[in-house]
Scaffold this motif. Structure first.
Motif, PDB file in Angstrom:
ATOM      1  N   PHE A  69     -25.817   8.854 -22.185  1.00 59.79           N
ATOM      2  CA  PHE A  69     -24.662   9.735 -22.000  1.00 59.79           C
ATOM      3  C   PHE A  69     -25.073  11.194 -22.189  1.00 59.79           C
ATOM      4  CE2 PHE A  69     -20.472  11.361 -23.898  1.00 59.79           C
ATOM      5  CZ  PHE A  69     -19.954  11.682 -22.660  1.00 59.79           C
TER       6      PHE A  69
ATOM      7  N   MET B 108     -20.185   7.133 -14.673  1.00 57.55           N
ATOM      8  CA  MET B 108     -20.467   5.946 -15.479  1.00 57.55           C
ATOM      9  C   MET B 108     -19.781   4.764 -14.811  1.00 57.55           C
ATOM     10  SD  MET B 108     -19.396   4.888 -19.393  1.00 57.55           S
ATOM     11  CE  MET B 108     -19.569   3.149 -19.900  1.00 57.55           C
TER      12      MET B 108
ATOM     13  N   PHE C  66     -25.252   4.672 -16.002  1.00 54.90           N
ATOM     14  CA  PHE C  66     -24.906   6.027 -15.584  1.00 54.90           C
ATOM     15  C   PHE C  66     -25.674   6.375 -14.315  1.00 54.90           C
ATOM     16  CE2 PHE C  66     -23.961   6.167 -20.134  1.00 54.90           C
ATOM     17  CZ  PHE C  66     -22.776   6.889 -20.173  1.00 54.90           C
TER      18      PHE C  66
ATOM     19  N   THR D 271     -26.773  12.345 -19.087  1.00 51.98           N
ATOM     20  CA  THR D 271     -25.794  12.553 -18.025  1.00 51.98           C
ATOM     21  C   THR D 271     -25.043  13.864 -18.223  1.00 51.98           C
ATOM     22  OG1 THR D 271     -25.539  10.149 -17.817  1.00 51.98           O
ATOM     23  CG2 THR D 271     -23.805  11.521 -16.862  1.00 51.98           C
TER      24      THR D 271
ATOM     25  N   ALA E 133     -16.699   9.296 -21.915  1.00 48.97           N
ATOM     26  CA  ALA E 133     -17.309   9.628 -20.624  1.00 48.97           C
ATOM     27  C   ALA E 133     -16.270  10.204 -19.673  1.00 48.97           C
ATOM     28  CB  ALA E 133     -17.968   8.391 -20.017  1.00 48.97           C
TER      29      ALA E 133
ATOM     30  N   THR F  85     -21.844  13.145 -11.337  1.00 48.61           N
ATOM     31  CA  THR F  85     -22.289  12.300 -12.440  1.00 48.61           C
ATOM     32  C   THR F  85     -21.228  11.240 -12.660  1.00 48.61           C
ATOM     33  OG1 THR F  85     -21.314  13.792 -14.099  1.00 48.61           O
ATOM     34  CG2 THR F  85     -23.650  14.084 -13.597  1.00 48.61           C
TER      35      THR F  85
END
Length: 297
Positions: free
Chosen positions: A221, A138, A147, A224, A12, A136
């Protein structure tokens, strides 16, 4: 902490950095290619890149990132593209806010956290070119991970075709994750980017999500990533079209007044601003979103 979780967090963090690099390159290209229209006779601007550091209460390293800001350009009056990965323990205020908003038990007993993300705000020279926001991220604690993020368009002079293109591009990137998702995230953005004390939205909307944890990390993920991938094709054509238009003093005045609305929202309501300041991140990086000039009537 399992090796799988460490790898997921690393992936990420690396993605947010990759997206940052793509956007910085694209924005500098907009500056270089501005050959006709207002301010095209000026030299193009480039990003100034500063490394940011976060320290824990005991002075130990707690992560950081890159703050990339371009000022006084031919196209961009001020644009910031920040990326960071920070970690440590949440302070008492942040623990209480997180537990209350997300219903996470045990925060007081184990307040560790890890967070990574990209945050972007662009304020334009030309009042016809819309300002924009995108982020964006995490977030992880020992009790949960999720997220969040999205993007929204903030024109001071609205063009229906620009709004339609921005939303259609986002829908195109979200539909592979389920056709019900785009209407849901659009409605969430309409609610989130509303300025209650002004009784109006801060712009023409976009998409927004938070607390995204379906227990399928790969799927969340991927979503995102697609929110981030939608940004450049949704936004660049609008700037390319509007940067060549002439503007009047009245247009510039409307832009400055709209920026006042944007500043009010970010200082009073934005969750990212509050979290960044509460967790001790670099204040200049947190407040990068504020416009260089604004006006109140």
């Amino acid at each position: 902490m399992t090796n799988d979780l460490i790898q997921e967090r690393d992936r990420a963090s690396a993605w947010f950095r990759t997206l940052r690099d793509q956007i910085v390159a694209a924005f500098e290209d907009l500056e270089k290619t501005h050959a006709t229209g207002p301010l095209s006779d000026q030299a193009p601007a480039t990003f100034e890149v500063t490394e940011t550091k976060r320290k824990s209460d005991d002075g130990s390293d707690a992560g950081g990132g890159l703050m990339s800001v371009m000022r006084g350009g031919r196209v961009f009056e001020k644009v910031g593209v920040n990326v960071s990965t920070v970690y440590g323990t949440l302070g008492e205020r942040a623990q209480m806010a997180m537990a209350a908003r997300k219903g996470i038990p045990g925060m007081k007993d184990d307040p560790r956290f890890w967070a990574s993300g990209i945050s972007l705000v662009a304020h334009m020279q030309n009042p016809h070119a819309p300002a924009v926001h995108m982020n964006t991220r995490m977030f992880w604690t020992p009790h949960a991970w999720w997220f969040g993020g999205g993007s929204d368009l903030n024109p001071c002079i609205e063009y229906d075709e620009d709004t339609a293109h921005f939303h259609a591009t986002q829908k195109q990137h979200l539909d592979p994750h389920g056709e019900a998702l785009y209407p849901e995230l659009k409605a969430w953005a309409d609610e989130y980017f509303f300025v209650p004390h002004r009784g109006r939205a801060r712009g023409v909307g976009g998409i927004f999500m938070d607390d995204r944890c379906t227990d399928d990390w790969e799927a969340d993920f991927a979503l995102t990533q697609d929110i981030g991938k939608a940004f450049l094709p949704a936004y660049l054509p609008l700037v390319e079209k509007r940067r060549v238009q002439d503007w009047t003093d009245a247009d510039k005045d409307a832009q400055l007044v709209h920026r006042g609305l944007y500043a009010e929202y970010n200082l009073v309501y934005d969750r990212g601003t509050k979290f960044g300041l509460e967790t001790g991140h670099d204040a200049n990086a947190v407040l990068m979103s504020l416009p260089p000039l604004a006006k109140w009537v």
